[in-house]
Design an enzyme around this catalytic site. Structure first.
Site, PDB file in Angstrom:
ATOM      1  CB  SER A 240      -0.891  -0.018   1.248  1.00 21.44           C
ATOM      2  OG  SER A 240      -1.733   1.113   1.316  1.00 21.44           O
ATOM      3  CB  CYS A 241       1.990   3.760  -1.440  1.00 17.95           C
ATOM      4  SG  CYS A 241       1.136   3.766  -3.036  1.00 17.95           S
ATOM      5  N   GLY A 242       0.391   5.920  -0.828  1.00 14.45           N
ATOM      6  CA  GLY A 242      -0.507   7.064  -0.820  1.00 14.45           C
ATOM      7  C   GLY A 242      -1.669   6.927  -1.780  1.00 14.45           C
ATOM      8  CD1 TRP A 269      -3.652   8.537   3.739  1.00 13.37           C
ATOM      9  CD2 TRP A 269      -3.868   6.568   4.772  1.00 13.37           C
ATOM     10  NE1 TRP A 269      -4.065   8.795   5.020  1.00 13.37           N
ATOM     11  CE2 TRP A 269      -4.211   7.604   5.683  1.00 13.37           C
ATOM     12  CE3 TRP A 269      -3.932   5.248   5.197  1.00 13.37           C
ATOM     13  CZ2 TRP A 269      -4.610   7.338   6.994  1.00 13.37           C
ATOM     14  CZ3 TRP A 269      -4.325   4.981   6.497  1.00 13.37           C
ATOM     15  CH2 TRP A 269      -4.660   6.024   7.380  1.00 13.37           C
TER      16      TRP A 269
END
Length: 294
Positions: A240-242, A269
């Site tokens: 996952s990330c932004g 996110w």
């Protein structure tokens, strides 16, 4: 020869093979909304010879308000075939930052069943530092058929991630910076809360890159980054990330380490931090403000 087991190719290999009939080069540069950059304009000013521009914000699911969500197989096929990217081609992807957004496009092609896709190690910064050829000529690719085969095992959605908080069937590994992961730094995506998904691990994607060469670190060093963060490399992982971009860099690094049970949370996110009804963790100094409401 390219090695299907290694998602990276060197600048030396690419320059030697630019004229090879089945090699296609892709500029996948992407800028965050808060960054001052125009990826397409920069591509038009200079690019690796015969490279086409892959617009991450255009090859997406237009029905979803979240940023650059994965499109349907039909839409992806329609878009990339017009770029001359199709069956029987060896695709090499690069970006202007080195290894920031190119892995996202590598991941997208892998999701849709194209195995012969690679990332240029070190990206355009290394290519330019070595004074390899560039041009500004418009590229007019010949359309080529692309057969999309959607591999659903490589993608996770919000409901899967929410359920995983309870089941802990998969480890969630976040590629954002430590400050964002701990909830100390403001998110670049407007309207998003700060913090992290409960139970997740943090391996900032920048930690995977050698600061001197700009290339991905050696496998042993990559392995240490994950293990030092507490990640079990024998168990299933979701990255996952932004907004689903740099999470693909983690997925690519894990692929190099031979980890095949890896998926990516596409909303990341940008989706999770938008809601005030989802559980959020923060660093110890902010633990009192953790939301547990779903």
């Amino acid at each position: 020869m390219t090695d299907p087991a290694n998602p990276l190719v060197s600048t030396e290999w690419l320059e030697k093979n630019l004229a090879t009939p089945d090699v296609r080069v892709v500029d996948a540069t992407y800028y965050l909304p808060v960054e001052d950059g125009d990826a397409r304009a920069e591509y038009e000013q200079e690019h690796i010879p015969e490279a086409v521009f892959f617009d991450i914000d255009a090859i997406k699911d237009d029905s979803n308000s979240l940023p650059h969500m994965l499109p349907s197989p039909e839409v992806f096929s329609s878009k990339v075939r017009k770029l001359g990217l199709g069956d029987g081609t060896r695709i090499v992807v690069y970006d202007r930052k080195g290894l920031m957004s190119a892995p996202r496009v590598w991941w997208m092609f892998r999701v849709f069943g194209h195995r012969d896709v690679y990332v240029l190690d070190g990206g355009l910064p290394k290519w330019k530092a070595e004074q390899r050829p560039l041009d500004d000529h418009p590229v007019l690719p010949e359309e080529r058929h692309f057969t999309a085969r959607f591999d659903t095992t490589r993608v996770r959605d919000l409901n899967k991630i929410l359920g995983n908080i309870e089941s802990k069937a998969e480890q969630l590994v976040d590629a954002r910076s430590a400050g964002r992961f701990e909830g100390r730094d403001q998110e670049p995506w407007p309207g998003r809360q700060s913090g992290r998904i409960p139970g997740s691990y943090n391996v900032p994607y920048t930690n995977l890159i050698d600061s001197q060469s700009g290339c991905l670190k050696a496998p042993d060093a990559l392995r240490r980054q994950f293990e030092d963060a507490g990640v079990d490399l024998q168990a299933p992982i979701v990255t996952s990330c932004g907004s689903g971009i740099t999470a693909a860099a983690l997925a690519m690094a894990l692929d190099i380490l031979g980890h095949r049970d890896v998926a990516l949370y596409d909303g990341s996110w940008a989706e999770w931090g938008l809601s005030d009804k989802l559980p959020i963790e923060k660093g110890p100094e902010a633990s009192a403000s953790v939301s547990t409401e779903r």
